[in-house]
Design an enzyme around this catalytic site. Structure first.
Site, mmCIF file in Angstrom:
data_model
loop_
_atom_site.group_PDB
_atom_site.id
_atom_site.type_symbol
_atom_site.label_atom_id
_atom_site.label_comp_id
_atom_site.label_asym_id
_atom_site.label_seq_id
_atom_site.Cartn_x
_atom_site.Cartn_y
_atom_site.Cartn_z
ATOM 1 N N LYS A 1 -7.786 -7.502 -11.320
ATOM 2 C CA LYS A 1 -7.713 -5.833 -11.353
ATOM 3 C C LYS A 1 -8.442 -5.211 -10.349
ATOM 4 O O LYS A 1 -9.517 -6.004 -9.820
ATOM 5 C CB LYS A 1 -8.577 -5.529 -12.873
ATOM 6 C CG LYS A 1 -9.888 -5.570 -12.829
ATOM 7 C CD LYS A 1 -10.369 -5.148 -14.074
ATOM 8 C CE LYS A 1 -11.783 -5.231 -14.356
ATOM 9 N NZ LYS A 1 -12.693 -4.504 -15.597
ATOM 10 N N SER B 1 6.539 4.337 -9.093
ATOM 11 C CA SER B 1 5.478 3.223 -8.946
ATOM 12 C C SER B 1 4.279 3.343 -8.479
ATOM 13 O O SER B 1 4.091 4.873 -8.780
ATOM 14 C CB SER B 1 6.290 2.406 -7.655
ATOM 15 O OG SER B 1 6.127 3.209 -6.633
ATOM 16 N N THR C 1 3.657 0.397 -14.583
ATOM 17 C CA THR C 1 4.613 0.359 -13.494
ATOM 18 C C THR C 1 4.764 -0.637 -12.550
ATOM 19 O O THR C 1 4.316 -1.917 -13.242
ATOM 20 C CB THR C 1 4.290 1.856 -12.716
ATOM 21 O OG1 THR C 1 5.295 2.174 -11.760
ATOM 22 C CG2 THR C 1 2.845 1.605 -12.144
ATOM 23 N N TYR C 2 4.989 -0.297 -11.354
ATOM 24 C CA TYR C 2 5.017 -1.624 -10.375
ATOM 25 C C TYR C 2 4.271 -1.137 -9.103
ATOM 26 O O TYR C 2 4.269 0.074 -8.689
ATOM 27 C CB TYR C 2 6.486 -2.194 -10.026
ATOM 28 C CG TYR C 2 7.502 -1.237 -9.586
ATOM 29 C CD1 TYR C 2 7.582 -1.023 -8.108
ATOM 30 C CD2 TYR C 2 8.174 -0.333 -10.292
ATOM 31 C CE1 TYR C 2 8.492 -0.153 -7.633
ATOM 32 C CE2 TYR C 2 8.994 0.644 -9.708
ATOM 33 C CZ TYR C 2 8.962 0.599 -8.515
ATOM 34 O OH TYR C 2 9.789 1.529 -7.818
ATOM 35 N N GLY D 1 6.396 9.231 -8.922
ATOM 36 C CA GLY D 1 7.454 9.565 -10.038
ATOM 37 C C GLY D 1 6.934 9.962 -11.315
ATOM 38 O O GLY D 1 5.882 10.723 -11.097
ATOM 39 N N ALA D 2 7.317 9.384 -12.324
ATOM 40 C CA ALA D 2 6.856 9.825 -13.549
ATOM 41 C C ALA D 2 5.279 9.563 -13.720
ATOM 42 O O ALA D 2 4.599 9.972 -14.462
ATOM 43 C CB ALA D 2 7.650 8.964 -14.808
ATOM 44 N N ALA D 3 4.861 8.373 -13.109
ATOM 45 C CA ALA D 3 3.481 8.042 -12.937
ATOM 46 C C ALA D 3 2.621 9.078 -12.532
ATOM 47 O O ALA D 3 1.255 9.259 -12.909
ATOM 48 C CB ALA D 3 3.003 6.809 -12.232
#
Length: 125
Positions: free
Chosen positions: A9, A25, A57-58, A73-75
């Site tokens: 992390k 992403s 996400t990635y 994007g959506a993130a």
């Protein structure tokens, strides 16, 4: 039996930008990805400390050394520049391997720089 364990992390990364019109992403500074053992396009889970939002996400690689953490994007709807986030990867381990596993934890300062060049620690609940 296999167990899913935290692999690594980036702790308390600060979001530096958000791009809603990107395909999606999380852009992460390449140096931080290396320290946290995150590969390009690897699945990451993101926990927003400011809002409580949690999402998957990635990772995509950003320029090394700049400290970029960008929601794409959506993130981009899940946080804003300045938010503190925790970026986590998980992996599946066989029982014995899981019992010996130590996750890689990289603690970040306010500028998204590692507090130590590389910090590996055992996490305790």
């Amino acid at each position: 039996m296999r167990r899913t364990m935290m692999k690594s992390k980036l702790h308390r990364a600060r979001v530096t930008d958000a791009h809603l019109d990107y395909e999606g992403s999380l852009t992460i500074d390449a140096q931080l990805m290396e320290l946290a053992d995150i590969l390009p396009f690897e699945q990451v889970r993101v926990y927003n400390v400011n809002t409580g939002a949690r999402f998957e996400t990635y990772a995509i690689e950003g320029p090394a050394g700049r400290g970029d953490i960008c929601l794409n994007g959506a993130a981009a709807r899940m946080g804003a520049p300045g938010d503190l986030i925790i970026i986590v990867t998980y992996a599946d381990y066989e029982e014995e391997e899981a019992r010996r596993h130590t996750p890689r934890v990289v603690l970040l300062d306010a500028a998204n720089k590692p507090k130590k060049p590389e910090l590996v620690q055992r996490c305790h609940s």
